[in-house]
Enzyme design. Structure first.
Site, PDB file in Angstrom:
ATOM      1  N   THR A   1       0.820  -1.222   0.000  1.00 33.77           N
ATOM      2  CA  THR A   1       0.000   0.000   0.000  1.00 33.77           C
ATOM      3  C   THR A   1       0.844   1.259   0.000  1.00 33.77           C
ATOM      4  O   THR A   1       0.483   2.264  -0.618  1.00 33.77           O
ATOM      5  CB  THR A   1      -0.919   0.001   1.248  1.00 33.77           C
ATOM      6  OG1 THR A   1      -1.802  -1.108   1.137  1.00 33.77           O
ATOM      7  CG2 THR A   1      -1.737   1.271   1.354  1.00 33.77           C
TER       8      THR A   1
ATOM      9  N   SER B   1       1.295  -7.500  -1.363  1.00 34.80           N
ATOM     10  CA  SER B   1       2.019  -8.585  -0.683  1.00 34.80           C
ATOM     11  C   SER B   1       1.209  -9.877  -0.617  1.00 34.80           C
ATOM     12  O   SER B   1       1.744 -10.921  -0.261  1.00 34.80           O
ATOM     13  CB  SER B   1       2.478  -8.161   0.706  1.00 34.80           C
ATOM     14  OG  SER B   1       1.412  -8.159   1.603  1.00 34.80           O
ATOM     15  N   SER B   2      -0.066  -9.826  -0.956  1.00 37.74           N
ATOM     16  CA  SER B   2      -0.847 -11.071  -1.022  1.00 37.74           C
ATOM     17  C   SER B   2      -0.307 -11.982  -2.119  1.00 37.74           C
ATOM     18  O   SER B   2      -0.602 -13.177  -2.147  1.00 37.74           O
ATOM     19  CB  SER B   2      -2.315 -10.762  -1.323  1.00 37.74           C
ATOM     20  OG  SER B   2      -2.757  -9.757  -0.481  1.00 37.74           O
TER      21      SER B   2
ATOM     22  N   THR C   1       2.608 -10.218  14.312  1.00 34.46           N
ATOM     23  CA  THR C   1       1.422 -10.632  13.564  1.00 34.46           C
ATOM     24  C   THR C   1       0.648  -9.384  13.170  1.00 34.46           C
ATOM     25  O   THR C   1       0.562  -8.443  13.959  1.00 34.46           O
ATOM     26  CB  THR C   1       0.515 -11.492  14.485  1.00 34.46           C
ATOM     27  OG1 THR C   1       1.223 -12.671  14.832  1.00 34.46           O
ATOM     28  CG2 THR C   1      -0.764 -11.893  13.815  1.00 34.46           C
TER      29      THR C   1
ATOM     30  N   GLN D   1      -5.013 -21.030  18.327  1.00 34.27           N
ATOM     31  CA  GLN D   1      -5.787 -20.000  17.606  1.00 34.27           C
ATOM     32  C   GLN D   1      -5.836 -18.689  18.395  1.00 34.27           C
ATOM     33  O   GLN D   1      -6.158 -17.653  17.835  1.00 34.27           O
ATOM     34  CB  GLN D   1      -7.230 -20.475  17.397  1.00 34.27           C
ATOM     35  CG  GLN D   1      -7.357 -21.619  16.428  1.00 34.27           C
ATOM     36  CD  GLN D   1      -8.774 -22.203  16.397  1.00 34.27           C
ATOM     37  OE1 GLN D   1      -9.648 -21.783  17.150  1.00 34.27           O
ATOM     38  NE2 GLN D   1      -8.987 -23.176  15.530  1.00 34.27           N
ATOM     39  N   CYS D   2      -5.539 -18.763  19.704  1.00 35.04           N
ATOM     40  CA  CYS D   2      -5.586 -17.537  20.519  1.00 35.04           C
ATOM     41  C   CYS D   2      -4.421 -16.636  20.144  1.00 35.04           C
ATOM     42  O   CYS D   2      -3.291 -17.100  20.023  1.00 35.04           O
ATOM     43  CB  CYS D   2      -5.403 -17.855  22.001  1.00 35.04           C
ATOM     44  SG  CYS D   2      -6.772 -18.662  22.747  1.00 35.04           S
TER      45      CYS D   2
HETATM   46  N1  ASP Z   1      -2.868  -5.483   0.317  1.00 28.49           N
HETATM   47  C1  ASP Z   1      -1.778  -4.648   0.764  1.00 28.49           C
HETATM   48  C2  ASP Z   1      -0.495  -5.467   0.723  1.00 28.49           C
HETATM   49  O1  ASP Z   1      -0.279  -6.267   1.577  1.00 28.49           O
HETATM   50  C3  ASP Z   1      -2.054  -4.135   2.135  1.00 28.49           C
HETATM   51  C4  ASP Z   1      -0.979  -3.219   2.692  1.00 28.49           C
HETATM   52  O2  ASP Z   1       0.071  -3.009   2.174  1.00 28.49           O
HETATM   53  O3  ASP Z   1      -1.235  -2.678   3.791  1.00 28.49           O
HETATM   54  O4  ASP Z   1       0.287  -5.303  -0.186  1.00 28.49           O
END
Ligand code: ASP
Length: 351
Positions: free
Chosen positions: A23, A68-69, A176, A288-289
């Site tokens: 982003t 980054s996804s 995280t 999961q916590c």
């Molecule tokens: N979808 C974006 C990414 O991970 C979210 C971000 O950068 O905050 O590239």
């Protein structure tokens, strides 16, 4: 290198920015309104203040900046290759990265960079750098300052892979992403902050990572992605569990369990796990916590998992657990060796 923001040979801090996307460097597509990655020049043009830092800054940018996804282990390899090739020439490295998978990249890099003794500071932002209320400018400037900071003896203050975001510097493999909305997007439930960013940057030297001995940097580039998450929920069916554990080529599973590492006690569930372990799968128990440390002897529902051959992930984040599994299998270890190594820290990712 793709470029330089300075032109003189000096004793000033020498920092390399590696721009992968995220982003921080995105702009809005005029037609769809969706944010899309854009190039480094656009990003840096929006931070004129950077020139007021008395640093020599060079940059390397991914040919195609990524959301980054879309990150894969091949991109981790690309980042580490750039660090390795430039390790001696720079005081520190700032990696600009999307927040979505930042904790995975930070964990992976921490395992890949053995004997790291320089700062690798990963940052990004929640709002693009071109927006008036952006958090990107402050995060970038602070990350550069952290990457340039020296201890009193002249050695780098930070000698590990860290995530700098808004008010905090975290150990990367302990962090995280916990918010897609707050500027303080990251947290670390089981390890204290490395620094607090306020009027100044207050470092906590006592919790910083220091590599033992004085071996030179050693990089590792192999990952094996035959791994998956098995996320438990009440009512999970036998067909679904068995189907997932039978995935072709599967070698390792990070099982996300309830509370302090508990799961269903039904016969079919424990049998399915045991059969998978007997076939050579490594199954790691993480909670999961958010703030969950696996303590499999606390309840019968945890103890039976151990009996089925599931190993404890202790206080690992799920991001660190899955990247560590990929890393260890990538080093060509046998399932038994992976089990042993999973329970030992590599780069401060677990107690
Ligand atoms: N979808 C974006 C990414 O991970 C979210 C971000 O950068 O905050 O590239």
């Amino acid at each position: 290198m793709n470029g330089s923001l300075s032109n003189t040979e000096t004793q000033r801090p020498h920092i390399l920015i590696i721009y992968t996307g995220g982003t921080i460097g995105m702009i809005e597509n005029a037609e769809s309104g969706a944010l899309e990655p854009f190039n480094f020049d656009h990003l840096i043009d929006n931070v004129p203040k950077i020139k007021r830092l008395d640093y020599d800054i060079d940059n390397f940018q991914f040919e195609v900046p990524l959301d980054s996804s879309a990150m894969t282990p091949d991109h981790w390899v690309q980042i580490v290759k750039v660090i390795e090739d430039n390790y001696d020439a720079y005081d520190g490295f700032v990696v600009l990265h999307g927040t979505d998978t930042m904790a995975y990249t930070a964990s992976a890099l921490s395992f890949m960079l053995e004997n790291l003794r320089k700062p690798v500071v990963i940052t990004g932002s929640q709002l693009p750098i071109g927006e008036v209320r952006t958090d990107g400018e402050e995060n970038l400037i602070t990350a550069l300052q952290v990457a340039a900071e020296k201890d009193t003896d002249g050695s780098p203050m930070v000698q590990e892979v860290a995530i700098l975001f808004e008010d905090y510097l975290w150990r990367g493999n302990r962090a995280t992403k916990h918010s897609s909305d707050n500027f303080n997007a990251f947290k670390s439930s089981h390890y204290p902050r490395l620094a607090k960013v306020g009027l100044g940057i207050r470092y906590r030297k006592s919790v910083m990572w220091r590599s033992e001995g004085n071996e030179p940097l050693r990089t590792h580039y192999s990952f094996d992605n035959h791994v998956m998450y098995l996320d438990l929920f009440p009512g999970i069916s036998e067909a679904v569990v068995r189907h997932q554990l039978a995935a072709p080529g599967l070698k390792g599973v990070v099982m996300k369990t309830f509370g302090s590492g508990n799961g269903p006690t039904s016969g079919w569930f424990l049998e399915a796990l045991k059969e998978a372990v007997d076939r050579g799968l490594v199954i790691v128990n993480v909670s999961q916590c958010d703030n969950g440390i696996v303590n499999p002897t606390r309840y019968l529902s945890g103890n039976v998992l151990t009996k089925a051959g599931v190993i404890s992930g202790h206080d690992l984040t799920s991001e660190a657990a899955i990247t560590k599994l990929m890393f260890l299998f990538g080093q060509g270890l046998t399932p038994e060796q992976v089990k042993t190594e999973m329970e030992k820290p590599i780069a401060g990712e677990m107690d």
